[in-house]
Design an enzyme around this catalytic site. Structure first.
Site, mmCIF file in Angstrom:
data_model
loop_
_atom_site.group_PDB
_atom_site.id
_atom_site.type_symbol
_atom_site.label_atom_id
_atom_site.label_comp_id
_atom_site.label_asym_id
_atom_site.label_seq_id
_atom_site.Cartn_x
_atom_site.Cartn_y
_atom_site.Cartn_z
ATOM 1 N N ASP A 74 -0.583 68.142 60.229
ATOM 2 C CA ASP A 74 -2.013 68.080 60.530
ATOM 3 C C ASP A 74 -2.495 66.640 60.548
ATOM 4 O O ASP A 74 -2.107 65.832 59.710
ATOM 5 C CB ASP A 74 -2.815 68.815 59.446
ATOM 6 C CG ASP A 74 -2.831 70.308 59.658
ATOM 7 O OD1 ASP A 74 -1.910 70.834 60.298
ATOM 8 O OD2 ASP A 74 -3.787 70.949 59.174
ATOM 9 N N ASP B 2 -1.030 80.508 63.710
ATOM 10 C CA ASP B 2 -0.704 79.492 62.713
ATOM 11 C C ASP B 2 0.157 80.083 61.589
ATOM 12 O O ASP B 2 0.229 81.300 61.425
ATOM 13 C CB ASP B 2 -2.023 78.962 62.154
ATOM 14 C CG ASP B 2 -1.915 77.546 61.633
ATOM 15 O OD1 ASP B 2 -0.788 77.032 61.518
ATOM 16 O OD2 ASP B 2 -2.967 76.956 61.328
HETATM 17 C C1 9PG Z 1 -6.583 76.076 59.103
HETATM 18 C C2 9PG Z 1 -5.617 74.950 59.403
HETATM 19 C C3 9PG Z 1 -5.822 74.360 60.807
HETATM 20 C C4 9PG Z 1 -4.722 73.359 61.089
HETATM 21 C C5 9PG Z 1 -3.371 74.021 60.919
HETATM 22 C C6 9PG Z 1 -3.248 74.561 59.505
HETATM 23 O O1 9PG Z 1 0.612 72.327 53.999
HETATM 24 N N1 9PG Z 1 -0.464 72.881 53.969
HETATM 25 O O2 9PG Z 1 -0.972 73.261 52.905
HETATM 26 C C7 9PG Z 1 -1.184 73.055 55.164
HETATM 27 C C8 9PG Z 1 -2.460 73.578 55.120
HETATM 28 C C9 9PG Z 1 -3.163 73.748 56.286
HETATM 29 C C10 9PG Z 1 -2.587 73.402 57.479
HETATM 30 C C11 9PG Z 1 -1.330 72.886 57.517
HETATM 31 C C12 9PG Z 1 -0.593 72.711 56.364
HETATM 32 O O3 9PG Z 1 -3.333 73.495 58.606
HETATM 33 O O4 9PG Z 1 -2.331 73.142 61.194
HETATM 34 O O5 9PG Z 1 -4.849 72.843 62.404
HETATM 35 O O6 9PG Z 1 -5.810 75.382 61.783
HETATM 36 O O7 9PG Z 1 -4.312 75.476 59.243
HETATM 37 O O8 9PG Z 1 -6.386 76.562 57.825
#
Ligand code: 9PG
Length: 578
Positions: free
Chosen positions: A406, A345
């Protein structure tokens, strides 16, 4: 249509021409190849005609502009994907912090100035986009009356007499839907896509337990998941001591990664695990023990890649050999611990680069070498799922890619995201059911051409959720109708008849619907996604209408139109009735 008009080298503009020409101290060689059916490929090479090293400027081809709507398409999994006019550049984005623009866009400086296809632009007149992606990043920028295909060379150095080939530009005028599939096909072939990996039925801890997951939560789901037929059981964020310290457990998780992988395997499933391999929290052991592995700006300060988990997060420098062997070691060790399915990720952090610092490789090369080190660490047979990842450099290395923002157990943005000033102009990016559905549908043609598309998890639960029945149905229909990569994310020890029935319905499409997909017309009012055996129809206006005066936008979905339509069409084809 899309005829090349001009060449731009840095700030200088010249009339377009094929063949070999010299511009100051750079020589440019441009060839055009017919690719059949009206499509062509433009290949550009640059040569340093000087006797000493020089740093490369960006090289752009200006094309005849297009009228009508285009698809904004950002570089990574969670970037904005939307239908809009080239005039809708969202000027507010210029006010977002640099780190925020750098995580969502290939070129943060274009924020608020153009509608950008990264690295391809679908328009009503056809598709223009770059193939490959492991050599350099590139974008297609549209604004009223202007269309430019830009190769971003990151100011890398080219030695005297040296030559460099840029990623080729595919130009396909014609019907938008058909051309979108043609482009995706050519893109996958250009970088030996892993497009045939079997897609497992998965379970993931994130959208039920989020960062508070415990070993007990995991254990409560192993038996019920196996009973549902789950193949891959994946532990998400929440087991590690700190972002970056993947092999050090958080309190309460000591020894559990080993034990749990045994228990998951004993139940007959494949253990899966989440990491964010290019990140290091400012207070992680990784950052304090290996300060030389952090990506640093010209004045030596670590580059801030992310504000998350209540702190600043730095990026690793994927051009550093120490970082590459560290990545190899971490992933070999995770495989030794029993984990052969990897959700990696926040991968964009391996590609942000440091402004103003001298570079020997492009940002795309840096990310690709990091991803290659991870693939080498897990071996060829393990399953690799990219997330938060720029697309081009990952083709041929990942088996699956998250193609959406997400999802969330709510349809609209939560108050937290609505209040976040950084999100102004990027409203399609933060977690929400709607955002996951929109990007998943608009990226459907990439499925089984670049990899397996991951539409993000399916929550079929009717508890611990703010989603109503129609929204759950629509999200399930979208996943079933866009390739059917199903990863459930519920406490499935609590499933009842409603949950079992919905899961059965979705899974009945798993085989027949899992083929390369076509969008009939990406700009249609009712957008249709077709596989060999299924047809998903989404009433776009009902998804994206502004909020009615009385409340949230989800009220529009409650009107049942798109939901009924989606399932009706899916069932219709499944039953084989006319
Ligand atoms: C775990 C998560 C999950 C999720 C992933 C990812 O923009 N943002 O702040 C943001 C935060 C978290 C995020 C995506 C964007 O999620 O897609 O499935 O694994 O991390 O922390």
């Amino acid at each position: 249509m899309f005829e090349p008009i001009a060449l731009r080298i840095g700030d200088d503009r010249y009339v377009f021409g094929e063949g070999r020409r010299q511009f100051g101290s750079l020589e440019l060689i441009c060839d055009r190849e017919d690719r059949g059916g009206g499509a062509s490929l433009l290949r550009l090479r640059v040569r340093n005609a000087r006797n000493d090293e020089q740093s490369l400027p960006d090289v752009a081809v200006e094309l005849e502009p297009v009228a009508g709507e285009v698809l904004e398409h950002g570089w990574q999994s969670w970037s904005v994907v939307r239908r809009c006019s080239p005039a809708d550049v969202r000027p507010k984005r210029t006010e977002s912090a640099k780190w925020e623009r750098a995580r969502l866009l290939t070129d943060p400086d274009l924020a608020g100035r153009a509608v950008v296809g990264e690295p391809f632009l679908v328009s009503e007149a056809g598709v223009v986009g770059f193939l490959g992606g492991g050599a350099n990043f590139a974008v297609v920028a549209a604004s009223p009356g202007r269309l430019e295909a830009v190769s971003l060379l990151d100011g890398i150095a080219l030695g005297p007499g040296e030559q460099r080939e840029l990623e080729p530009l595919w130009v396909g005028p014609g019907d938008a839907g058909g051309r979108y599939s043609d482009f995706a096909e050519a893109w996958g072939q250009s970088q030996a896509a892993r497009s045939n990996t079997r897609a497992p039925l998965g379970w993931c801890s994130w959208y039920q337990y989020f960062g508070k997951v415990t070993p007990a939560d995991i254990r409560a789901n192993i038996g019920p998941a196996k009973a549902l037929g789950v193949d891959v059981f994946q532990i998400d964020d929440g087991y590690q001591a700190a972002i970056g310290d993947w092999l050090t457990p958080m309190e309460g998780w000591e020894g559990q990664l080993e034990d749990l992988s045994q228990e998951i395997k004993a139940a007959g499933m494949t253990p899966g695990i989440w990491t964010a391999p290019f990140l290091a929290a400012e207070d992680s052991r990784l950052a304090s023990e290996h300060p030389d592995w952090l990506l640093r700006g010209p004045s030596g300060e670590p580059v801030r890649a992310e504000r998350n988990w209540g702190r600043w997060i730095f990026a690793l420098d994927a051009t550093n050999d120490g970082v590459l062997s560290h990545l190899g070691h971490v992933f070999e060790r995770l495989v030794e611990l029993g984990y052969t399915y990897h959700k990696i990720d926040f991968c964009y952090a391996g590609a942000i680069g440091a402004d103003g610092a001298p570079r020997s490789s492009t940002r795309a090369q840096a990310l690709r070498s990091g991803l290659a080190a991870i693939r080498k660490g897990i071996g060829d047979d393990a399953f690799l799922l990219g997330c938060g990842c720029p697309f081009g450099p990952a083709i041929g290395l990942v088996d699956a890619m998250r193609v959406s923002a997400d999802t969330a157990p709510r349809w609209d943005l939560s108050q937290r995201w609505r209040d976040d000033p950084e999100m102004t102009g990027f409203e399609e990016h933060p977690p929400s059911g709607r955002n996951a559905v929109e990007a998943t549908v608009l990226r459907a043609p990439l499925h089984r051409r670049l990899w397996v598309n991951d539409p993000d998890c399916l929550m079929v639960r009717h508890y611990d959720t703010e989603l109503n029945d129609q929204q759950i149905d629509l999200m399930a229909a979208t996943i079933a109708g866009t390739g059917g990569f199903v990863v459930i994310s519920d406490d499935c020890s609590r499933y009842g008849t409603a949950e079992y029935d919905l899961l059965d319905k979705v899974r009945s499409l798993d085989g027949p619907g899992d083929t390369p997909l076509e969008i009939a017309d990406p700009f249609a009012d009712v957008l249709e996604v077709k596989s060999g055996a299924s047809l998903l129809a989404i009433d776009w206006d009902a998804l994206s209408e502004p909020p009615p005066p009385s409340g949230g936008r989800s009220a529009v979905i409650d009107a049942a139109g798109p939901v009924g339509l989606a399932w009706a069409r899916l069932d219709h084809r499944l039953d084989g009735r006319p």
